[in-house]
Every structure is written in C-alpha cells, then in structure tokens.
Design a protein around this motif. Sequence first.
Motif, short mmCIF file in Angstrom:
data_model
loop_
_atom_site.label_atom_id
_atom_site.label_comp_id
_atom_site.label_asym_id
_atom_site.label_seq_id
_atom_site.Cartn_x
_atom_site.Cartn_y
_atom_site.Cartn_z
N VAL A 181 -70.00 -56.68 62.64
CA VAL A 181 -67.72 -57.25 62.76
C VAL A 181 -69.33 -58.71 62.74
CG1 VAL A 181 -67.43 -58.20 64.88
CG2 VAL A 181 -67.62 -56.43 65.00
N PRO A 182 -68.57 -59.43 61.61
CA PRO A 182 -69.57 -60.81 61.17
C PRO A 182 -69.14 -61.77 61.87
CG PRO A 182 -66.74 -60.06 60.02
CD PRO A 182 -66.90 -59.33 61.38
N VAL A 183 -67.80 -62.11 62.10
CA VAL A 183 -68.00 -63.61 63.04
C VAL A 183 -68.16 -63.29 65.04
CG1 VAL A 183 -66.06 -64.93 64.69
CG2 VAL A 183 -66.53 -63.77 61.40
N CYS A 184 -68.46 -64.37 65.45
CA CYS A 184 -68.54 -64.19 67.08
C CYS A 184 -68.04 -66.11 67.46
CB CYS A 184 -70.22 -65.15 67.89
SG CYS A 184 -71.17 -64.17 66.84
N LEU A 185 -67.24 -65.67 68.37
CA LEU A 185 -65.56 -66.66 68.79
C LEU A 185 -66.54 -67.07 70.32
CD1 LEU A 185 -63.49 -68.50 67.61
CD2 LEU A 185 -62.05 -67.03 67.88
N SER A 186 -66.25 -68.73 71.14
CA SER A 186 -66.35 -69.02 72.08
C SER A 186 -65.99 -70.03 72.18
CB SER A 186 -67.72 -68.46 72.36
OG SER A 186 -68.84 -70.05 71.76
N GLY A 187 -66.19 -70.27 73.22
CA GLY A 187 -65.91 -71.99 73.59
C GLY A 187 -67.39 -72.76 73.94
N PRO B 218 -68.88 -63.20 77.81
CA PRO B 218 -69.94 -62.59 77.11
C PRO B 218 -71.12 -63.31 76.38
CG PRO B 218 -68.27 -61.71 75.82
CD PRO B 218 -67.77 -62.63 76.70
N ARG B 219 -72.61 -62.87 76.77
CA ARG B 219 -72.97 -63.03 76.30
C ARG B 219 -73.59 -63.44 74.34
NH1 ARG B 219 -78.45 -61.90 79.97
NH2 ARG B 219 -77.27 -59.43 80.64
N LEU B 220 -73.24 -62.04 73.97
CA LEU B 220 -72.54 -61.46 72.85
C LEU B 220 -71.66 -62.11 71.92
CD1 LEU B 220 -72.58 -57.70 72.97
CD2 LEU B 220 -74.30 -59.11 72.39
N ALA B 221 -71.48 -63.54 72.69
CA ALA B 221 -70.28 -64.03 71.39
C ALA B 221 -70.80 -65.45 70.91
CB ALA B 221 -69.36 -64.10 73.12
N SER B 222 -72.18 -65.13 71.27
CA SER B 222 -72.59 -67.00 70.97
C SER B 222 -73.94 -65.73 70.01
CB SER B 222 -73.03 -67.58 71.52
OG SER B 222 -74.10 -67.11 72.42
N LEU B 223 -74.10 -65.16 70.25
CA LEU B 223 -75.49 -64.27 69.43
C LEU B 223 -75.57 -63.10 69.10
CD1 LEU B 223 -77.61 -64.10 73.42
CD2 LEU B 223 -77.62 -65.37 71.56
N LEU B 224 -74.74 -62.24 68.49
CA LEU B 224 -74.80 -60.95 67.46
C LEU B 224 -74.73 -61.40 66.25
CD1 LEU B 224 -75.90 -58.17 67.79
CD2 LEU B 224 -73.44 -57.54 68.57
N VAL C 156 -56.67 -59.68 63.65
CA VAL C 156 -57.95 -59.50 63.96
C VAL C 156 -57.45 -59.29 65.13
CG1 VAL C 156 -60.25 -61.13 63.74
CG2 VAL C 156 -58.21 -61.75 62.50
N VAL C 157 -58.78 -58.04 65.68
CA VAL C 157 -58.82 -57.59 67.07
C VAL C 157 -60.10 -58.16 67.75
CG1 VAL C 157 -58.85 -54.85 68.32
CG2 VAL C 157 -58.02 -55.53 65.87
N PRO C 158 -59.94 -58.72 68.78
CA PRO C 158 -61.37 -58.80 69.53
C PRO C 158 -61.99 -57.66 70.45
CG PRO C 158 -59.20 -60.36 70.67
CD PRO C 158 -58.86 -59.71 69.75
N ALA C 159 -63.20 -57.41 69.85
CA ALA C 159 -64.26 -55.86 70.22
C ALA C 159 -64.12 -56.12 71.61
CB ALA C 159 -65.26 -56.56 68.66
N VAL C 160 -64.14 -54.94 71.92
CA VAL C 160 -64.75 -54.60 73.65
C VAL C 160 -66.16 -54.46 73.56
CG1 VAL C 160 -64.77 -52.80 75.35
CG2 VAL C 160 -62.85 -53.43 73.40
N ILE D 115 -65.85 -60.64 67.97
CA ILE D 115 -67.23 -60.88 69.58
C ILE D 115 -66.67 -62.04 70.58
CG2 ILE D 115 -69.03 -60.30 70.43
CD1 ILE D 115 -70.32 -58.60 68.33
N GLY D 116 -65.86 -62.12 70.69
CA GLY D 116 -65.25 -63.70 72.07
C GLY D 116 -65.16 -63.71 73.32
N TRP D 117 -65.59 -64.66 73.91
CA TRP D 117 -64.66 -64.49 75.08
C TRP D 117 -63.41 -64.28 75.18
CZ3 TRP D 117 -66.24 -70.30 77.17
CH2 TRP D 117 -67.79 -69.94 76.88
N ASP D 118 -62.96 -63.84 76.38
CA ASP D 118 -61.29 -64.24 76.46
C ASP D 118 -60.21 -65.62 75.88
OD1 ASP D 118 -62.32 -61.32 77.22
OD2 ASP D 118 -61.27 -62.42 79.40
N ILE D 119 -60.00 -65.27 75.61
CA ILE D 119 -59.12 -66.17 75.21
C ILE D 119 -58.59 -67.42 76.21
CG2 ILE D 119 -56.76 -66.88 73.56
CD1 ILE D 119 -59.04 -65.37 72.15
#
Length: 232
Positions: A127-133, A153-159, A105-109, A84-88
Amino acid sequence: MSRDQILANIRTSLHANRPQLLAEATRAPHEPPPFVLPPQDDLAEQFVTELTRLEGKAYRVATAEDALEIIERLLEENQASQVIGWDIDQIGLPGLSALLSARGVVPAVTNIRGDVRQSRLQELEPVPVCLSGVELAIAESGTMLLRHGPGRPRLASLLAPCHIAIVFEHQLVRGLGEALTWLAQRYGDEIFGPTSNLTFITGPSRTADIEMTLSLGIHGPPQVHAILVGKG
C-alpha cells in the motif's frame, strides 16, 4: 520467545518496578521546556518553513476543497488504490470520504492482531499511502503529534512510503512545552488510556547510522506531506 511471552514479561517487569518509576516521576521537574525560537506572528507560516527545511512537504491552503485537490494529486502520483489511514471521521476533513470513493480508493483494514499479524503486514506492505490527521502540530520545529487509539492506527503514519497528514490551523501550538501542557490539561492521567504511545513526526524518517551518510525512509515514510488547512 513468542510475542505474547515478550509482552507478558514486560508487563511483569513494569508491575514490579512501578513504585520505583513513580518515585522517579515525582522527583523529576515538571516545568514545560523552554521555547527554542523567538515568537512568530504567524505560526502557520513558521510550521510550513520549519517542515520544509527538514525535507518535508507542506501545503498551506484556505479551504477543505483546496486540501482535497492536493490529496487527489498525491493519490494519483502514487497510483494509490488503497490507503492505510485513520477513520475518516477522525481526520475531520469534509469531502474526504467522497473523494476516496470517487477515485476507487479503498481504506485498508489495519487490524493486525493475533495469528494473522504477519500475513496482514505482508498484505499491507504494497500500500503506497498513509493518511492521517494529527492531535497537534508544533510550529517552531515543524513537528506533528499523533495520538493513537480507536480509529487511529499507528500504521497510518509508519508503514507506507508516502504519509499525508491533515493539519488544521487551530491545532497549531508554538513549542513542545505548550504541546505537552495542552495534552496534560485535556487528557490528564488518561492520556494513554486508549493507546500505548504518542508519535512525534518531524519530517521524513532519517538516519545516518550507516557510514554517517544521511538516508531517508529507513524507519518510516521517506515522504511526509502536511496539508495545513486554514480557518476558512
């Protein structure tokens, strides 16, 4: 009461109380808060030290290639086939897209609005990993500041239980006051234009609400990994 009704009530209340809130904001002092710790010659080292004290994991690397090696190891350790991440392009780390593709590894929608919200959250839960800047990082507290919006998305640091954040050394500031001043100068009144909030992350999520016993991961990820990439 439905979610739409709750939000409608909040909007109505904010509109009715806007004059009072603006008056309070005008009366409040706007001087930046003072620094907490003495100045340090090396903000990067200070950030790493403070985050480590809070049970976060910090990695100081010289190049993007070094950062990619750490990300690959963390993805493997967490057996991640999705993130679950920010856009690359919002993260800004060269080679990240190629790494994810090579590992399958597929970025989740992360669009969870409307009637599909509940079902999409259930789908994203494994989904086990969040990925953000980050927008900024505060050295004297080991804090990462994330400004959300399109592609962030906020989920990229929370879920997910493991949050991997990419921090560049030029994003480091000394203290909270400097961070707030920087945001005000850059965004002004538009700071919340594309988003509803800023997120300040200081180590893994923690609480001591239950019998005064410190627990990690109750309100967010129990693992926080900050990869600090040098100017090289």
